[in-house]
Design a protein around this motif. Structure first.
Motif, PDB file in Angstrom:
ATOM      1  N   UNK A  78      -6.016  42.590  48.974  1.00  0.00           N
ATOM      2  CA  UNK A  78      -6.099  43.056  50.159  1.00  0.00           C
ATOM      3  C   UNK A  78      -5.269  43.606  51.360  1.00  0.00           C
ATOM      4  N   UNK A  79      -4.132  44.503  50.512  1.00  0.00           N
ATOM      5  CA  UNK A  79      -3.374  45.806  50.208  1.00  0.00           C
ATOM      6  C   UNK A  79      -3.597  47.292  49.869  1.00  0.00           C
ATOM      7  N   UNK A  80      -4.870  46.594  49.095  1.00  0.00           N
ATOM      8  CA  UNK A  80      -5.911  47.585  48.734  1.00  0.00           C
ATOM      9  C   UNK A  80      -6.904  48.218  50.431  1.00  0.00           C
ATOM     10  N   UNK A  81      -7.418  46.873  50.370  1.00  0.00           N
ATOM     11  CA  UNK A  81      -7.954  46.918  51.690  1.00  0.00           C
ATOM     12  C   UNK A  81      -7.914  47.084  53.234  1.00  0.00           C
ATOM     13  N   UNK A  82      -6.593  47.795  53.687  1.00  0.00           N
ATOM     14  CA  UNK A  82      -5.871  47.974  54.764  1.00  0.00           C
ATOM     15  C   UNK A  82      -5.234  49.393  54.394  1.00  0.00           C
ATOM     16  N   UNK A  83      -5.003  49.677  53.566  1.00  0.00           N
ATOM     17  CA  UNK A  83      -5.359  51.388  52.369  1.00  0.00           C
ATOM     18  C   UNK A  83      -6.477  51.751  53.125  1.00  0.00           C
ATOM     19  N   UNK A  84      -7.588  51.308  52.620  1.00  0.00           N
ATOM     20  CA  UNK A  84      -8.580  52.257  52.478  1.00  0.00           C
ATOM     21  C   UNK A  84      -8.605  51.799  54.465  1.00  0.00           C
ATOM     22  N   UNK A  85      -8.662  51.314  54.778  1.00  0.00           N
ATOM     23  CA  UNK A  85      -9.214  50.869  56.085  1.00  0.00           C
ATOM     24  C   UNK A  85      -8.181  52.368  57.275  1.00  0.00           C
ATOM     25  N   UNK A  86      -7.086  52.005  56.865  1.00  0.00           N
ATOM     26  CA  UNK A  86      -5.824  52.835  57.470  1.00  0.00           C
ATOM     27  C   UNK A  86      -6.743  55.187  57.044  1.00  0.00           C
ATOM     28  N   UNK A  87      -6.566  55.080  55.552  1.00  0.00           N
ATOM     29  CA  UNK A  87      -7.178  56.562  54.732  1.00  0.00           C
ATOM     30  C   UNK A  87      -7.982  56.896  55.886  1.00  0.00           C
ATOM     31  N   UNK A  88      -9.910  55.663  56.292  1.00  0.00           N
ATOM     32  CA  UNK A  88     -10.425  56.386  57.175  1.00  0.00           C
ATOM     33  C   UNK A  88     -10.203  56.079  57.738  1.00  0.00           C
ATOM     34  N   UNK A  89      -8.991  55.807  59.217  1.00  0.00           N
ATOM     35  CA  UNK A  89      -8.784  56.328  59.827  1.00  0.00           C
ATOM     36  C   UNK A  89      -8.969  55.292  60.638  1.00  0.00           C
ATOM     37  N   UNK A  90     -10.250  54.198  61.310  1.00  0.00           N
ATOM     38  CA  UNK A  90     -10.673  53.047  61.685  1.00  0.00           C
ATOM     39  C   UNK A  90      -9.872  52.728  62.685  1.00  0.00           C
ATOM     40  N   UNK A  91     -10.001  52.779  63.648  1.00  0.00           N
ATOM     41  CA  UNK A  91      -9.232  52.235  65.189  1.00  0.00           C
ATOM     42  C   UNK A  91      -9.118  50.775  64.803  1.00  0.00           C
ATOM     43  N   UNK A  92      -7.999  50.265  65.445  1.00  0.00           N
ATOM     44  CA  UNK A  92      -7.310  49.092  65.529  1.00  0.00           C
ATOM     45  C   UNK A  92      -7.594  48.224  67.317  1.00  0.00           C
ATOM     46  N   UNK A  93      -8.567  47.799  67.276  1.00  0.00           N
ATOM     47  CA  UNK A  93      -7.833  46.764  68.672  1.00  0.00           C
ATOM     48  C   UNK A  93      -6.069  47.046  69.663  1.00  0.00           C
ATOM     49  N   UNK A  94      -6.084  47.020  70.383  1.00  0.00           N
ATOM     50  CA  UNK A  94      -5.454  47.461  71.404  1.00  0.00           C
ATOM     51  C   UNK A  94      -4.299  46.038  71.235  1.00  0.00           C
ATOM     52  N   UNK A  95      -3.171  46.460  71.331  1.00  0.00           N
ATOM     53  CA  UNK A  95      -2.136  45.255  71.498  1.00  0.00           C
ATOM     54  C   UNK A  95      -1.636  44.046  69.860  1.00  0.00           C
ATOM     55  N   UNK A  96      -1.974  44.404  69.044  1.00  0.00           N
ATOM     56  CA  UNK A  96      -2.536  43.777  67.565  1.00  0.00           C
ATOM     57  C   UNK A  96      -1.110  44.938  66.326  1.00  0.00           C
ATOM     58  N   UNK A  97      -0.946  43.915  66.017  1.00  0.00           N
ATOM     59  CA  UNK A  97       0.498  44.146  64.941  1.00  0.00           C
ATOM     60  C   UNK A  97       0.200  45.425  63.833  1.00  0.00           C
ATOM     61  N   UNK A  98       0.706  46.575  64.181  1.00  0.00           N
ATOM     62  CA  UNK A  98       0.524  47.679  62.687  1.00  0.00           C
ATOM     63  C   UNK A  98       1.253  48.029  62.765  1.00  0.00           C
ATOM     64  N   UNK A  99       1.125  48.448  61.044  1.00  0.00           N
ATOM     65  CA  UNK A  99       2.242  48.434  59.715  1.00  0.00           C
ATOM     66  C   UNK A  99       2.190  49.743  59.770  1.00  0.00           C
ATOM     67  N   UNK A 100       2.596  49.851  58.868  1.00  0.00           N
ATOM     68  CA  UNK A 100       2.752  52.102  58.342  1.00  0.00           C
ATOM     69  C   UNK A 100       2.288  51.837  57.347  1.00  0.00           C
ATOM     70  N   UNK A 101       1.657  52.587  56.262  1.00  0.00           N
ATOM     71  CA  UNK A 101       0.590  52.856  55.424  1.00  0.00           C
ATOM     72  C   UNK A 101       1.977  52.444  54.175  1.00  0.00           C
ATOM     73  N   UNK A 102       3.191  52.810  54.551  1.00  0.00           N
ATOM     74  CA  UNK A 102       3.880  52.445  53.083  1.00  0.00           C
ATOM     75  C   UNK A 102       4.069  51.088  52.517  1.00  0.00           C
ATOM     76  N   UNK A 103       4.022  50.128  54.317  1.00  0.00           N
ATOM     77  CA  UNK A 103       4.029  48.893  53.402  1.00  0.00           C
ATOM     78  C   UNK A 103       3.038  48.052  52.371  1.00  0.00           C
TER      79      UNK A 103
END
Length: 411
Positions: A367-392
């Motif tokens: 799961x942590x690898x999945x979020x890192x990959x999504x952030x690395x690709x720069x996938x846009x996030x829906x408005x109004x959701x929690x966004x955490x820094x990549x270090x998390x």
């Protein structure tokens, strides 16, 4: 012909509010982990057992944050499998993640069922295997009843089990006020390598006590305003359980002989009797409620994993069918019940707890690898959701790997 032809198929009911979601999270988290396994952590870490719960909570915190963001990006049942699918787009990895989740859910339910049966056996003169079977079958029935009915049933039992732990903590302070002064003794010196090592080993068992908040994301399709309520529910659940676990463990190690505590199969009942001098029947009944609650919610969770994967074509579509009246996946729930019963009858609770922790840690790494990959690709996030820094997710990944492989090197 039936007049149901032409009607849309039933869907999951979005009816879980934030309070009900927190009750769900507490119900699936609190159970055999503290009511049964606190003795096992004491056997490993002695007086420092409370710190092992803090270590486990620390590991959970970063992965919980990753789950908070991913549940907003992909609000689907079988959440973890959906996250891995979105990140890597490798069908076999998605199926593997779902299989790991299902294994963790059924093994965890089996562990809690064994713990529940141990408490029931103190009151009911039946063979242990029969108590285990009745516990699992009753839990499967409740899980199939309906999501609102199941969660409300769980909420009642959750109130009971939380009150039981609060009563134990209050009783400890009431009968031994000096316990607060002695609290610093449960923390080891930074230079005490043997103590730190024992805490590291015990933290794997303590980790089992926190497994559950991740399962909350699997009822996201049934949660009101999930973008707001799911992250809040996860963090509220984690904070409450950490405070309860540390407090109960601290009271236990400071007031009971460590040998007696480490060898007890019903440590909370032992603690209650030692503090009050009264019969432990009341606290035993509370422990039964707590552990039964855990089995019910794990059954709900595992059935939703099967439903979610079948709904996206990763399992046979028939497993995604919902009953028109209960609007629950009956076939999936039945399969989960059978699997839980098999594990519960074949393995002891400590083995089930350790295997559950190991499987869940592997899932958290993915799961942590999945979020890192999504952030690395720069996938846009829906408005109004929690966004955490990549270090998390980076810290979540490192801490999960450390907890998974650490006991191997220590051992």
């Amino acid at each position: 012909m039936s007049n149901t032809q032409g009607m849309p198929p039933p869907t999951l009911r979005r009816a879980i509010s934030l309070p009900l979601l927190v009750f769900y999270g507490l119900g699936v988290t609190i159970g055999a982990g503290i009511y049964v396994l606190v003795g096992a952590t004491v056997a490993q870490a002695g007086v420092y057992a409370p710190v092992s719960f803090l270590v486990a909570a620390f590991v959970m915190l970063f992965s919980a944050s990753s789950f908070g963001e991913l549940s907003g990006r992909f609000p689907q049942s079988a959440g973890e499998a959906a996250y891995v699918e979105a990140a890597f787009r490798i069908p076999s990895l998605t199926v593997l993640t779902g299989a790991l989740l299902l294994a963790a859910g059924t093994i965890s339910a089996a562990a809690i069922a064994v713990g529940c049966a141990g408490y029931v056996a103190l009151l009911v003169p039946l063979p242990l295997w029969m108590i285990i079977a009745l516990t699992v079958l009753f839990s499967g029935f409740i899980a199939a009843w309906g999501i609102v009915e199941s969660v409300r049933f769980s909420a009642v039992l959750t109130v009971v089990e939380v009150l039981g732990l609060v009563v134990v903590v209050i009783a400890g302070i009431w009968y031994q006020p000096d316990i607060i002064i002695a609290l610093p003794t449960v923390f080891p010196q930074p230079s005490d390598t043997p103590a730190l090592t024992s805490i590291g080993v015990a933290s794997l068992l303590a980790f089992f006590a926190f497994i559950g908040f991740d399962g909350m994301v699997n009822v996201v399709e049934e949660t009101e305003n999930p973008a707001r309520n799911m992250p809040m529910g996860i963090f509220i659940t984690l904070v409450i359980t950490t405070l309860l676990y540390f407090s109960v463990a601290a009271v236990a190690v400071l007031l009971l002989p460590l040998d007696d505590l480490g060898q007890s199969a019903a440590p909370i009942s032992l603690l209650y009797k030692s503090l009050t001098g009264m019969s432990p029947t009341a606290i035993t009944l509370i422990a039964i409620a707590a552990t039964l609650n855990g089995v019910v919610i794990q059954a709900i969770l595992s059935a939703r994993i099967i439903y979610g994967m079948a709904n996206v074509g990763r399992l046979p579509k028939g497993l995604a069918q919902l009953d028109a009246r209960t609007r629950t996946p009956l076939l999936a729930t039945g399969l989960v019940t059978v699997g839980t019963l098999a594990f519960a009858l074949l393995f002891p609770i400590n083995i089930l707890a350790e295997r559950t922790s190991q499987v869940v840690l592997v899932v958290f790494i993915l799961i942590n690898l999945a979020l890192l990959r999504i952030k690395w690709r720069g996938d846009p996030a829906p408005d109004g959701i929690l966004i955490v820094p990549a270090i998390i997710p980076v810290i979540g990944l490192v801490t999960c790997v450390a907890m998974l492989v650490g006991p191997i090197f220590i051992g």
